[in-house]
Motif scaffolding. Structure first.
Motif, PDB file in Angstrom:
ATOM      1  N   ALA A  23      34.160  36.041  39.296  1.00  0.00           N
ATOM      2  CA  ALA A  23      33.648  36.174  40.668  1.00  0.00           C
ATOM      3  C   ALA A  23      32.130  36.113  40.689  1.00  0.00           C
ATOM      4  CB  ALA A  23      34.138  37.479  41.288  1.00  0.00           C
ATOM      5  N   GLU A  24      31.510  36.798  39.772  1.00  0.00           N
ATOM      6  CA  GLU A  24      30.040  36.801  39.719  1.00  0.00           C
ATOM      7  C   GLU A  24      29.495  35.410  39.437  1.00  0.00           C
ATOM      8  OE1 GLU A  24      26.745  38.623  36.716  1.00  0.00           O
ATOM      9  OE2 GLU A  24      28.297  40.015  37.401  1.00  0.00           O
ATOM     10  N   GLN A  25      30.138  34.700  38.522  1.00  0.00           N
ATOM     11  CA  GLN A  25      29.639  33.379  38.153  1.00  0.00           C
ATOM     12  C   GLN A  25      29.824  32.352  39.257  1.00  0.00           C
ATOM     13  OE1 GLN A  25      31.294  32.243  34.363  1.00  0.00           O
ATOM     14  NE2 GLN A  25      30.489  34.064  33.354  1.00  0.00           N
ATOM     15  N   VAL A  26      31.018  32.290  39.864  1.00  0.00           N
ATOM     16  CA  VAL A  26      31.263  31.225  40.842  1.00  0.00           C
ATOM     17  C   VAL A  26      30.593  31.484  42.184  1.00  0.00           C
ATOM     18  CG1 VAL A  26      33.430  30.523  39.741  1.00  0.00           C
ATOM     19  CG2 VAL A  26      33.486  32.091  41.700  1.00  0.00           C
ATOM     20  N   THR A  27      30.189  32.723  42.434  1.00  0.00           N
ATOM     21  CA  THR A  27      29.491  33.010  43.697  1.00  0.00           C
ATOM     22  C   THR A  27      27.976  33.066  43.530  1.00  0.00           C
ATOM     23  OG1 THR A  27      29.763  35.399  43.376  1.00  0.00           O
ATOM     24  CG2 THR A  27      31.466  34.261  44.666  1.00  0.00           C
ATOM     25  N   ALA A  28      27.504  32.892  42.312  1.00  0.00           N
ATOM     26  CA  ALA A  28      26.063  32.892  42.074  1.00  0.00           C
ATOM     27  C   ALA A  28      25.427  31.672  42.752  1.00  0.00           C
ATOM     28  CB  ALA A  28      25.770  32.872  40.581  1.00  0.00           C
ATOM     29  N   ILE A  46      33.395  27.557  46.156  1.00  0.00           N
ATOM     30  CA  ILE A  46      34.561  28.218  45.556  1.00  0.00           C
ATOM     31  C   ILE A  46      34.653  29.626  46.134  1.00  0.00           C
ATOM     32  CG2 ILE A  46      35.640  29.077  43.447  1.00  0.00           C
ATOM     33  CD1 ILE A  46      34.204  26.851  41.924  1.00  0.00           C
ATOM     34  N   GLY A  47      35.776  29.924  46.732  1.00  0.00           N
ATOM     35  CA  GLY A  47      36.020  31.271  47.240  1.00  0.00           C
ATOM     36  C   GLY A  47      36.832  32.057  46.227  1.00  0.00           C
ATOM     37  N   ASN A  55      42.195  40.851  43.691  1.00  0.00           N
ATOM     38  CA  ASN A  55      43.346  41.705  44.019  1.00  0.00           C
ATOM     39  C   ASN A  55      43.798  42.400  42.738  1.00  0.00           C
ATOM     40  OD1 ASN A  55      43.816  40.749  46.874  1.00  0.00           O
ATOM     41  ND2 ASN A  55      43.922  38.821  45.749  1.00  0.00           N
ATOM     42  N   ILE A  56      42.841  42.971  42.041  1.00  0.00           N
ATOM     43  CA  ILE A  56      43.089  43.524  40.715  1.00  0.00           C
ATOM     44  C   ILE A  56      44.161  44.603  40.736  1.00  0.00           C
ATOM     45  CG2 ILE A  56      42.021  44.697  38.759  1.00  0.00           C
ATOM     46  CD1 ILE A  56      41.157  41.759  39.196  1.00  0.00           C
ATOM     47  N   ASP A  57      44.181  45.420  41.775  1.00  0.00           N
ATOM     48  CA  ASP A  57      45.196  46.474  41.839  1.00  0.00           C
ATOM     49  C   ASP A  57      46.607  45.900  41.941  1.00  0.00           C
ATOM     50  OD1 ASP A  57      44.486  45.536  44.391  1.00  0.00           O
ATOM     51  OD2 ASP A  57      45.170  47.377  45.359  1.00  0.00           O
ATOM     52  N   GLN A  58      46.720  44.628  42.329  1.00  0.00           N
ATOM     53  CA  GLN A  58      48.012  43.953  42.389  1.00  0.00           C
ATOM     54  C   GLN A  58      48.227  43.039  41.183  1.00  0.00           C
ATOM     55  OE1 GLN A  58      48.414  42.081  46.257  1.00  0.00           O
ATOM     56  NE2 GLN A  58      47.273  43.756  47.177  1.00  0.00           N
ATOM     57  N   GLY A  59      47.261  43.033  40.252  1.00  0.00           N
ATOM     58  CA  GLY A  59      47.413  42.283  39.008  1.00  0.00           C
ATOM     59  C   GLY A  59      47.024  40.819  39.058  1.00  0.00           C
ATOM     60  N   PHE A  60      46.229  40.420  40.062  1.00  0.00           N
ATOM     61  CA  PHE A  60      45.821  39.017  40.104  1.00  0.00           C
ATOM     62  C   PHE A  60      44.513  38.867  40.877  1.00  0.00           C
ATOM     63  CE2 PHE A  60      47.898  39.447  44.165  1.00  0.00           C
ATOM     64  CZ  PHE A  60      47.297  38.515  44.994  1.00  0.00           C
ATOM     65  N   PHE A  61      43.909  37.687  40.731  1.00  0.00           N
ATOM     66  CA  PHE A  61      42.820  37.285  41.610  1.00  0.00           C
ATOM     67  C   PHE A  61      43.060  35.839  42.004  1.00  0.00           C
ATOM     68  CE2 PHE A  61      41.061  36.223  37.453  1.00  0.00           C
ATOM     69  CZ  PHE A  61      40.354  35.046  37.654  1.00  0.00           C
ATOM     70  N   SER A  62      42.485  35.438  43.120  1.00  0.00           N
ATOM     71  CA  SER A  62      42.702  34.099  43.662  1.00  0.00           C
ATOM     72  C   SER A  62      41.382  33.367  43.802  1.00  0.00           C
ATOM     73  CB  SER A  62      43.345  34.181  45.051  1.00  0.00           C
ATOM     74  OG  SER A  62      44.572  34.848  44.992  1.00  0.00           O
ATOM     75  N   THR A  63      41.437  32.074  43.588  1.00  0.00           N
ATOM     76  CA  THR A  63      40.297  31.211  43.867  1.00  0.00           C
ATOM     77  C   THR A  63      40.746  30.147  44.859  1.00  0.00           C
ATOM     78  OG1 THR A  63      40.793  29.728  42.018  1.00  0.00           O
ATOM     79  CG2 THR A  63      39.258  31.538  41.593  1.00  0.00           C
TER      80      THR A  63
END
Length: 96
Positions: free
Chosen positions: A33-38, A46-47, A51-59
């Protein structure tokens, strides 16, 4: 056959290992997240949704969403190992 004490110890070790692996995955997601939003990142638009508490993240990029999911599974020696999955969400598949 395991005795109750052994079973409890094994479950506690598995729980501890899962927490360690999940913490590494969480750090990985935050790094992405830090890298792609820099502002200086070479690919714009790239958005990312954590959703770490649900075990995933989305791009999301160019109208496509990808989910990066985490799970821990027993390895060959019985010790938990982390495994990452990359997949399209079901709703994206249904619309294509």
């Amino acid at each position: 056959m395991l005795e109750w004490n052994q079973l409890h110890q094994n479950l506690e070790m598995a729980s501890r290992r899962h927490r360690q692996l999940a913490a590494r995955y969480e750090q990985f997601a935050k790094d992405v997240a830090e890298q792609v939003t820099a502002p200086e990142f070479h690919i714009k638009g790239i958005g990312i949704s954590l959703n770490i508490d649900q075990g995933f993240f989305s791009t999301t990029f160019a109208g496509r969403t990808l989910n990066f999911a985490f799970e821990s599974l027993p390895g060959e020696d019985g010790v938990l190992v982390g495994k990452g999955h990359l997949f399209f969400p079901q709703e994206a598949i249904a619309h294509t």
